[in-house]
Design a protein around this motif. Structure first.
Motif, PDB file in Angstrom:
ATOM      1  N   GLN A  55      31.983  39.927  31.079  1.00 29.19           N
ATOM      2  CA  GLN A  55      32.282  39.477  29.710  1.00 29.19           C
ATOM      3  C   GLN A  55      33.499  38.555  29.646  1.00 29.19           C
ATOM      4  O   GLN A  55      33.877  38.103  28.579  1.00 29.19           O
ATOM      5  CB  GLN A  55      32.518  40.694  28.804  1.00 29.19           C
ATOM      6  N   SER A  56      34.136  38.336  30.793  1.00 30.37           N
ATOM      7  CA  SER A  56      35.354  37.506  30.797  1.00 30.37           C
ATOM      8  C   SER A  56      35.230  36.371  31.812  1.00 30.37           C
ATOM      9  O   SER A  56      35.925  36.376  32.830  1.00 30.37           O
ATOM     10  CB  SER A  56      36.575  38.344  31.162  1.00 30.37           C
ATOM     11  N   PRO A  57      34.331  35.396  31.527  1.00 34.19           N
ATOM     12  CA  PRO A  57      34.156  34.312  32.495  1.00 34.19           C
ATOM     13  C   PRO A  57      35.441  33.538  32.778  1.00 34.19           C
ATOM     14  O   PRO A  57      35.659  33.068  33.897  1.00 34.19           O
ATOM     15  CB  PRO A  57      33.098  33.409  31.846  1.00 34.19           C
ATOM     16  N   ASP A  58      36.332  33.452  31.773  1.00 33.72           N
ATOM     17  CA  ASP A  58      37.600  32.733  31.991  1.00 33.72           C
ATOM     18  C   ASP A  58      38.454  33.460  33.027  1.00 33.72           C
ATOM     19  O   ASP A  58      39.076  32.842  33.897  1.00 33.72           O
ATOM     20  CB  ASP A  58      38.390  32.608  30.680  1.00 33.72           C
ATOM     21  N   GLU A  59      38.473  34.775  32.910  1.00 28.89           N
ATOM     22  CA  GLU A  59      39.229  35.605  33.855  1.00 28.89           C
ATOM     23  C   GLU A  59      38.664  35.436  35.277  1.00 28.89           C
ATOM     24  O   GLU A  59      39.404  35.265  36.247  1.00 28.89           O
ATOM     25  CB  GLU A  59      39.119  37.076  33.405  1.00 28.89           C
ATOM     26  N   LEU A  60      37.333  35.442  35.357  1.00 34.91           N
ATOM     27  CA  LEU A  60      36.687  35.292  36.659  1.00 34.91           C
ATOM     28  C   LEU A  60      37.048  33.931  37.269  1.00 34.91           C
ATOM     29  O   LEU A  60      37.379  33.831  38.451  1.00 34.91           O
ATOM     30  CB  LEU A  60      35.170  35.418  36.493  1.00 34.91           C
ATOM     31  N   HIS A  61      37.004  32.914  36.447  1.00 34.62           N
ATOM     32  CA  HIS A  61      37.335  31.569  36.895  1.00 34.62           C
ATOM     33  C   HIS A  61      38.779  31.525  37.421  1.00 34.62           C
ATOM     34  O   HIS A  61      39.057  30.998  38.497  1.00 34.62           O
ATOM     35  CB  HIS A  61      37.151  30.599  35.721  1.00 34.62           C
ATOM     36  N   ARG A  62      39.676  32.137  36.682  1.00 34.87           N
ATOM     37  CA  ARG A  62      41.091  32.165  37.083  1.00 34.87           C
ATOM     38  C   ARG A  62      41.250  32.885  38.428  1.00 34.87           C
ATOM     39  O   ARG A  62      41.978  32.429  39.315  1.00 34.87           O
ATOM     40  CB  ARG A  62      41.904  32.894  35.991  1.00 34.87           C
ATOM     41  N   LEU A  63      40.519  33.995  38.583  1.00 36.20           N
ATOM     42  CA  LEU A  63      40.614  34.763  39.826  1.00 36.20           C
ATOM     43  C   LEU A  63      40.090  33.951  41.010  1.00 36.20           C
ATOM     44  O   LEU A  63      40.646  33.982  42.105  1.00 36.20           O
ATOM     45  CB  LEU A  63      39.826  36.071  39.702  1.00 36.20           C
ATOM     46  N   TYR A  64      38.998  33.199  40.764  1.00 36.81           N
ATOM     47  CA  TYR A  64      38.440  32.362  41.831  1.00 36.81           C
ATOM     48  C   TYR A  64      39.432  31.292  42.256  1.00 36.81           C
ATOM     49  O   TYR A  64      39.471  30.877  43.402  1.00 36.81           O
ATOM     50  CB  TYR A  64      37.142  31.687  41.356  1.00 36.81           C
ATOM     51  N   LEU A  65      40.221  30.857  41.299  1.00 38.84           N
ATOM     52  CA  LEU A  65      41.179  29.796  41.610  1.00 38.84           C
ATOM     53  C   LEU A  65      42.440  30.341  42.274  1.00 38.84           C
ATOM     54  O   LEU A  65      43.376  29.610  42.535  1.00 38.84           O
ATOM     55  CB  LEU A  65      41.546  29.031  40.332  1.00 38.84           C
ATOM     56  N   GLY A  66      42.444  31.664  42.519  1.00 38.15           N
ATOM     57  CA  GLY A  66      43.565  32.212  43.293  1.00 38.15           C
ATOM     58  C   GLY A  66      44.504  33.104  42.521  1.00 38.15           C
ATOM     59  O   GLY A  66      45.665  33.227  42.872  1.00 38.15           O
ATOM     60  N   GLY A  67      43.985  33.727  41.436  1.00 39.44           N
ATOM     61  CA  GLY A  67      44.798  34.669  40.658  1.00 39.44           C
ATOM     62  C   GLY A  67      45.348  35.753  41.563  1.00 39.44           C
ATOM     63  O   GLY A  67      44.736  36.116  42.558  1.00 39.44           O
ATOM     64  N   THR A  68      46.506  36.252  41.229  1.00 37.15           N
ATOM     65  CA  THR A  68      47.127  37.240  42.120  1.00 37.15           C
ATOM     66  C   THR A  68      47.363  38.580  41.448  1.00 37.15           C
ATOM     67  O   THR A  68      47.817  39.511  42.071  1.00 37.15           O
ATOM     68  CB  THR A  68      48.482  36.721  42.638  1.00 37.15           C
ATOM     69  N   GLU A  69      47.045  38.681  40.133  1.00 36.60           N
ATOM     70  CA  GLU A  69      47.316  39.952  39.465  1.00 36.60           C
ATOM     71  C   GLU A  69      46.112  40.866  39.488  1.00 36.60           C
ATOM     72  O   GLU A  69      44.998  40.453  39.216  1.00 36.60           O
ATOM     73  CB  GLU A  69      47.678  39.701  37.998  1.00 36.60           C
ATOM     74  N   VAL A  70      46.339  42.135  39.831  1.00 29.77           N
ATOM     75  CA  VAL A  70      45.292  43.137  39.685  1.00 29.77           C
ATOM     76  C   VAL A  70      45.479  43.733  38.303  1.00 29.77           C
ATOM     77  O   VAL A  70      46.557  44.212  37.968  1.00 29.77           O
ATOM     78  CB  VAL A  70      45.421  44.237  40.762  1.00 29.77           C
TER      79      VAL A  70
END
Ligand SMILES: Nc1ncnc2c1ncn2[C@@H]1O[C@H](COP(=O)(O)OP(=O)(O)OP(=O)(O)O)[C@@H](O)[C@H]1O
Length: 238
Positions: A218-233
């Motif tokens: 439900q959070s495609p933006d979050e997924l996109h951010r994670l793919y780009l190298g997000g570091t927060e769990v």
């Protein structure tokens, strides 16, 4: 009920860290999905779990039994099956012969054909002549005939038409519903999240998301951010 528990796992390639301090769980009845950009370390993770490559540190346990130092054959006997990338069929053998060579005591060829009735019509055909989708069905069915507790699947959808990918996903969901623990590395993120239970996103060898598939879907933006190298769990995942 079976459970694969991976703790603080690190794996090197050419002496460089490629998987770093990974914690994850796969358990009976559930699909744990592993997502991440190219080069994130997903294939390396699965190869370390099944023993194709050695691990540098951490533990891998099925039902409390530690396997990180065991040979691949021992891990297989303890219930770990690995469907590798690239549809590794025996090309000169027929569908039926491919299945027969994987048949472990107590397993039944009928289980493979029940999962993929498509293969029954192709049982006397050489594996080299099967379509890409049929070959992928065959390698999954072969893994099933080793009577695994935990099934590791690496990018089964690569290069296949969406309708075939959906068919494979439905079959994998059924395997989990029948009691297998599945760890699914996948590039089709939305589809994998729709059949999965728990999601892990890897970036540069580390797990940067550990949480619900439904929530991440439900959070495609979050997924996109994670793919780009997000570091927060996210907090809810801990
Ligand atoms: N045999 C190898 N020797 C040295 N480095 C390797 C080897 N195989 C992979 N790597 C490196 O390890 C890192 C992780 O690769 P890996 O294939 O595990 O990632 P991945 O997430 O599965 O990516 P993809 O989706 O592209 O398959 C990459 O930087 C890759 O270049």
């Amino acid at each position: 009920m079976s459970r694969l528990v991976v703790s603080n796992l690190s794996i090197n390639r050419a002496e460089l860290p490629v998987v770093t301090s990974v914690d994850l769980i796969a358990e009976s009845g559930a699909i744990s999905v592993v997502l991440g950009a190219n080069g994130a370390g997903k294939t390396t993770l699965l190869e370390g779990l099944s023993g194709i490559i050695p691990v540098a540190g951490g533990t891998i346990a099925i039902d409390g039994r530690e396997l990180q130092n065991a040979r691949p054959g021992t891990r297989s006997r303890e219930g770990l099956a690995h469907v590798e990338q690239g549809r590794t069929v025996f090309r000169q053998l027929t569908t039926d012969e491919n299945l027969r060579v994987s048949l472990h005591p107590g397993a039944d060829m009928a289980e493979a054909y029940a999962l993929f009735p498509e293969l029954l019509q192709r049982r006397a055909v050489k594996a080299s002549l099967l379509s890409g989708g049929e070959q992928q069905m065959l390698v999954i069915a072969r893994a099933l005939l080793t009577r695994p507790k935990v099934l590791l699947i690496d990018e089964m959808s690569a290069g296949l038409a969406p309708v075939i990918v959906t068919r494979l996903m439905t079959a994998v969901r059924k395997l989990a519903d029948d009691g297998l623990a599945v760890l699914l590395v996948e590039q089709f993120a939305a589809l994998a999240l729709s059949i999965g239970n728990r999601a892990y996103v890897m970036s540069r060898g580390r797990v940067v998301y550990d949480g619900d598939c439904a929530k991440l879907r439900q959070s495609p933006d979050e997924l996109h951010r994670l793919y780009l190298g997000g570091t927060e769990v996210p907090a809810e995942a801990n």
